[in-house]
Scaffold this motif. Sequence first.
Motif, PDB file in Angstrom:
ATOM      1  N   ALA A 165      -6.019   3.759  46.209  1.00  0.00           N
ATOM      2  CA  ALA A 165      -7.244   3.090  45.595  1.00  0.00           C
ATOM      3  C   ALA A 165      -8.424   3.486  46.343  1.00  0.00           C
ATOM      4  N   VAL A 166      -8.539   3.288  47.694  1.00  0.00           N
ATOM      5  CA  VAL A 166      -9.477   3.754  48.454  1.00  0.00           C
ATOM      6  C   VAL A 166     -10.046   4.898  48.166  1.00  0.00           C
ATOM      7  N   SER A 167      -9.100   5.937  48.178  1.00  0.00           N
ATOM      8  CA  SER A 167      -9.450   7.193  48.064  1.00  0.00           C
ATOM      9  C   SER A 167     -10.186   7.555  46.662  1.00  0.00           C
ATOM     10  N   ALA A 168      -9.789   7.007  45.508  1.00  0.00           N
ATOM     11  CA  ALA A 168     -10.529   7.014  44.418  1.00  0.00           C
ATOM     12  C   ALA A 168     -11.917   6.483  44.365  1.00  0.00           C
ATOM     13  N   GLY A 169     -11.912   5.199  45.036  1.00  0.00           N
ATOM     14  CA  GLY A 169     -13.270   4.659  45.374  1.00  0.00           C
ATOM     15  C   GLY A 169     -14.095   5.602  46.067  1.00  0.00           C
ATOM     16  N   MET A 170     -13.747   6.100  47.118  1.00  0.00           N
ATOM     17  CA  MET A 170     -14.543   6.887  47.865  1.00  0.00           C
ATOM     18  C   MET A 170     -15.078   8.075  47.196  1.00  0.00           C
ATOM     19  N   GLY A 171     -14.025   8.976  46.496  1.00  0.00           N
ATOM     20  CA  GLY A 171     -14.369   9.842  45.492  1.00  0.00           C
ATOM     21  C   GLY A 171     -15.291   9.853  44.635  1.00  0.00           C
ATOM     22  N   THR A 172     -15.329   8.567  43.960  1.00  0.00           N
ATOM     23  CA  THR A 172     -16.248   8.373  42.868  1.00  0.00           C
ATOM     24  C   THR A 172     -17.611   7.932  43.555  1.00  0.00           C
ATOM     25  N   LEU A 173     -17.518   7.076  44.771  1.00  0.00           N
ATOM     26  CA  LEU A 173     -18.880   7.068  45.441  1.00  0.00           C
ATOM     27  C   LEU A 173     -19.466   8.509  45.927  1.00  0.00           C
TER      28      LEU A 173
END
Length: 98
Positions: A76-84
Amino acid sequence: MTTENTESLKSLCAVVPAAMLAVAHWLPWKQMLGRDLHRLEAYAIGTTAIVGTALVAMSQSDGDNEDHMTMLATAAVSAGMGTLAAWAVDALTAEPTR
């Protein structure tokens, strides 16, 4: 019970969702589909990147519930960071408006 298998799968959860969402962010959807993605389609891609990656990792893991929770949270954190990161790159490379 963290094992070498579990550590490598946690690493997978840290990399794959961010990469998947970065690719999805810059795919030429309008050329491929003849339209932009609907928000629901974009959310489905994001959810699949997070949950799908974590489920695959958990299914192959020798770890315990704590390890599996870490895999899901990491995805979840990875996806959020990738999106940001994708949005930040877009903002930094945007042509200035006059």
